[in-house]
Design a protein around this motif. Sequence first.
Motif, PDB file in Angstrom:
ATOM      1  N   ASP A 104     -53.942  43.301   9.921  1.00  0.00           N
ATOM      2  CA  ASP A 104     -53.659  44.486  10.689  1.00  0.00           C
ATOM      3  C   ASP A 104     -53.851  43.862  12.134  1.00  0.00           C
ATOM      4  N   ASP A 105     -54.848  43.081  12.559  1.00  0.00           N
ATOM      5  CA  ASP A 105     -54.950  42.510  13.875  1.00  0.00           C
ATOM      6  C   ASP A 105     -53.833  41.630  14.112  1.00  0.00           C
ATOM      7  N   LEU A 106     -53.158  40.948  13.611  1.00  0.00           N
ATOM      8  CA  LEU A 106     -51.985  40.185  13.506  1.00  0.00           C
ATOM      9  C   LEU A 106     -51.100  41.256  14.000  1.00  0.00           C
ATOM     10  N   VAL A 107     -50.701  42.271  13.364  1.00  0.00           N
ATOM     11  CA  VAL A 107     -49.807  43.130  13.311  1.00  0.00           C
ATOM     12  C   VAL A 107     -49.910  43.794  14.768  1.00  0.00           C
ATOM     13  N   SER A 108     -51.184  44.198  15.190  1.00  0.00           N
ATOM     14  CA  SER A 108     -51.191  44.932  16.476  1.00  0.00           C
ATOM     15  C   SER A 108     -51.002  43.822  17.517  1.00  0.00           C
ATOM     16  N   ALA A 109     -51.266  42.582  17.366  1.00  0.00           N
ATOM     17  CA  ALA A 109     -51.093  41.421  18.204  1.00  0.00           C
ATOM     18  C   ALA A 109     -49.444  41.438  18.522  1.00  0.00           C
ATOM     19  N   CYS A 110     -48.843  41.387  17.556  1.00  0.00           N
ATOM     20  CA  CYS A 110     -47.231  41.382  17.471  1.00  0.00           C
ATOM     21  C   CYS A 110     -46.880  42.313  18.448  1.00  0.00           C
ATOM     22  N   LEU A 111     -47.356  43.734  18.131  1.00  0.00           N
ATOM     23  CA  LEU A 111     -46.756  44.728  18.926  1.00  0.00           C
ATOM     24  C   LEU A 111     -47.043  44.673  20.453  1.00  0.00           C
ATOM     25  N   CYS A 112     -48.308  44.161  20.714  1.00  0.00           N
ATOM     26  CA  CYS A 112     -48.471  43.871  22.132  1.00  0.00           C
ATOM     27  C   CYS A 112     -47.774  42.903  22.614  1.00  0.00           C
ATOM     28  N   ALA A 113     -47.733  41.807  22.067  1.00  0.00           N
ATOM     29  CA  ALA A 113     -46.646  40.654  22.739  1.00  0.00           C
ATOM     30  C   ALA A 113     -45.370  41.044  22.851  1.00  0.00           C
ATOM     31  N   LEU A 114     -44.741  42.056  22.106  1.00  0.00           N
ATOM     32  CA  LEU A 114     -43.300  42.508  22.172  1.00  0.00           C
ATOM     33  C   LEU A 114     -43.209  43.394  23.584  1.00  0.00           C
ATOM     34  N   SER A 115     -44.429  43.989  23.978  1.00  0.00           N
ATOM     35  CA  SER A 115     -44.258  44.788  25.150  1.00  0.00           C
ATOM     36  C   SER A 115     -45.025  44.058  26.557  1.00  0.00           C
ATOM     37  N   GLY A 116     -45.545  43.099  26.232  1.00  0.00           N
ATOM     38  CA  GLY A 116     -46.196  42.289  27.279  1.00  0.00           C
ATOM     39  C   GLY A 116     -45.680  41.197  27.783  1.00  0.00           C
ATOM     40  N   PRO A 117     -46.401  40.517  28.687  1.00  0.00           N
ATOM     41  CA  PRO A 117     -45.750  39.279  29.241  1.00  0.00           C
ATOM     42  C   PRO A 117     -45.378  38.145  28.219  1.00  0.00           C
ATOM     43  N   VAL A 118     -44.187  37.459  28.365  1.00  0.00           N
ATOM     44  CA  VAL A 118     -44.038  36.459  27.606  1.00  0.00           C
ATOM     45  C   VAL A 118     -44.874  35.267  27.738  1.00  0.00           C
ATOM     46  N   GLY A 119     -45.092  34.384  26.675  1.00  0.00           N
ATOM     47  CA  GLY A 119     -45.792  33.184  26.835  1.00  0.00           C
ATOM     48  C   GLY A 119     -46.182  32.891  25.221  1.00  0.00           C
ATOM     49  N   ILE A 120     -47.176  31.821  25.485  1.00  0.00           N
ATOM     50  CA  ILE A 120     -47.836  31.375  24.182  1.00  0.00           C
ATOM     51  C   ILE A 120     -49.167  31.767  24.054  1.00  0.00           C
ATOM     52  N   TYR A 121     -49.309  32.701  22.900  1.00  0.00           N
ATOM     53  CA  TYR A 121     -50.924  33.136  22.757  1.00  0.00           C
ATOM     54  C   TYR A 121     -51.509  32.715  21.612  1.00  0.00           C
ATOM     55  N   ASN A 122     -52.709  32.354  21.597  1.00  0.00           N
ATOM     56  CA  ASN A 122     -53.657  32.301  20.228  1.00  0.00           C
ATOM     57  C   ASN A 122     -54.020  33.587  19.852  1.00  0.00           C
ATOM     58  N   ILE A 123     -53.975  33.803  18.794  1.00  0.00           N
ATOM     59  CA  ILE A 123     -54.365  35.081  17.993  1.00  0.00           C
ATOM     60  C   ILE A 123     -55.401  34.840  16.960  1.00  0.00           C
ATOM     61  N   GLY A 124     -56.435  35.154  17.132  1.00  0.00           N
ATOM     62  CA  GLY A 124     -57.645  34.935  16.014  1.00  0.00           C
ATOM     63  C   GLY A 124     -58.751  35.724  16.152  1.00  0.00           C
ATOM     64  N   ALA A 125     -59.757  35.854  15.614  1.00  0.00           N
ATOM     65  CA  ALA A 125     -61.090  36.487  15.810  1.00  0.00           C
ATOM     66  C   ALA A 125     -62.011  35.717  16.736  1.00  0.00           C
ATOM     67  N   GLY A 126     -61.825  34.454  17.128  1.00  0.00           N
ATOM     68  CA  GLY A 126     -62.504  33.744  18.043  1.00  0.00           C
ATOM     69  C   GLY A 126     -63.720  33.306  17.803  1.00  0.00           C
ATOM     70  N   ARG A 127     -64.123  33.586  16.402  1.00  0.00           N
ATOM     71  CA  ARG A 127     -65.260  32.970  15.578  1.00  0.00           C
ATOM     72  C   ARG A 127     -64.899  32.301  14.230  1.00  0.00           C
ATOM     73  N   GLY A 128     -66.007  31.283  14.289  1.00  0.00           N
ATOM     74  CA  GLY A 128     -65.844  30.195  13.298  1.00  0.00           C
ATOM     75  C   GLY A 128     -66.500  30.624  11.732  1.00  0.00           C
ATOM     76  N   THR A 129     -66.001  30.488  10.682  1.00  0.00           N
ATOM     77  CA  THR A 129     -67.009  30.810   9.639  1.00  0.00           C
ATOM     78  C   THR A 129     -66.584  29.627   8.602  1.00  0.00           C
ATOM     79  N   SER A 130     -67.904  29.218   8.147  1.00  0.00           N
ATOM     80  CA  SER A 130     -67.670  27.858   7.256  1.00  0.00           C
ATOM     81  C   SER A 130     -67.013  28.255   5.704  1.00  0.00           C
ATOM     82  N   LEU A 131     -66.591  27.333   4.896  1.00  0.00           N
ATOM     83  CA  LEU A 131     -66.260  27.791   3.763  1.00  0.00           C
ATOM     84  C   LEU A 131     -67.303  28.324   2.844  1.00  0.00           C
ATOM     85  N   ASN A 132     -68.432  27.553   2.897  1.00  0.00           N
ATOM     86  CA  ASN A 132     -69.638  27.975   2.273  1.00  0.00           C
ATOM     87  C   ASN A 132     -70.173  29.566   2.638  1.00  0.00           C
TER      88      ASN A 132
END
Length: 214
Positions: A126-154
């Motif tokens: 759902d967060d990726l979908v919202s990012a896509c909608l924001c990008a379609l109406s926002g300034p063009v560019g290259i954007y990282n889209i993530g939680a911004g937090r790391g989680t180990s596999l363990n």
Amino acid sequence: MEAEVNLLPALRFLECAQRFPANRYLYVSTGGALYGDAELAAEQTPLAPLSYHGAGKLALESFFGVFGQRHPGRLSILRPSNVYGPGQGLRSGFGAVRTLLERAMDGDRVTIYGDGGAVRDYLYIDDLVSACLCALSGPVGIYNIGAGRGTSLNTLVALVERVSGRHLKIEHQPPRSSDVKRIVLDVDRARKLLGWRAEVDLETGVLRAWNSLQ
């Protein structure tokens, strides 16, 4: 296989897009496989893919980048982290969350390459979908889209066990050369220019994905 599954369909789409240059376009690339190992990768971090999948995404960014140069203001590139959530298909080698949930359901062994310390940035669909909608109406560019937090596999394994209430049978294999040890995305640019941020925390997202499989 990478050429047939990813490159050729995307290039055919790009060929069609040439006929409709007034439209807004998004190319959904990858943030998890483009940067190689990175403590916190920003958009300007040098690209160093370790897998053929990442190399294919990098090649397509170049093709779509040319389109963006020829048609200014029409194309943005999104680099999402590891996306998961309800409806995700089961595919060998992709989707740690989906795979772990499947193994929690069927009781089969989970193969982990390395010691389980590999760190990823997990993004709910759902967060990726919202990012896509924001990008379609926002300034063009290259954007990282993530939680911004790391989680180990363990840590992810422990979370899936807690959410599902089931024990996972883990089998460790030697690490593979194509596996990134750590990749977390810096998403400040998307926050500042698109007004976007991830809203669904990992435990909530995994719980939703688990419930959708029941």
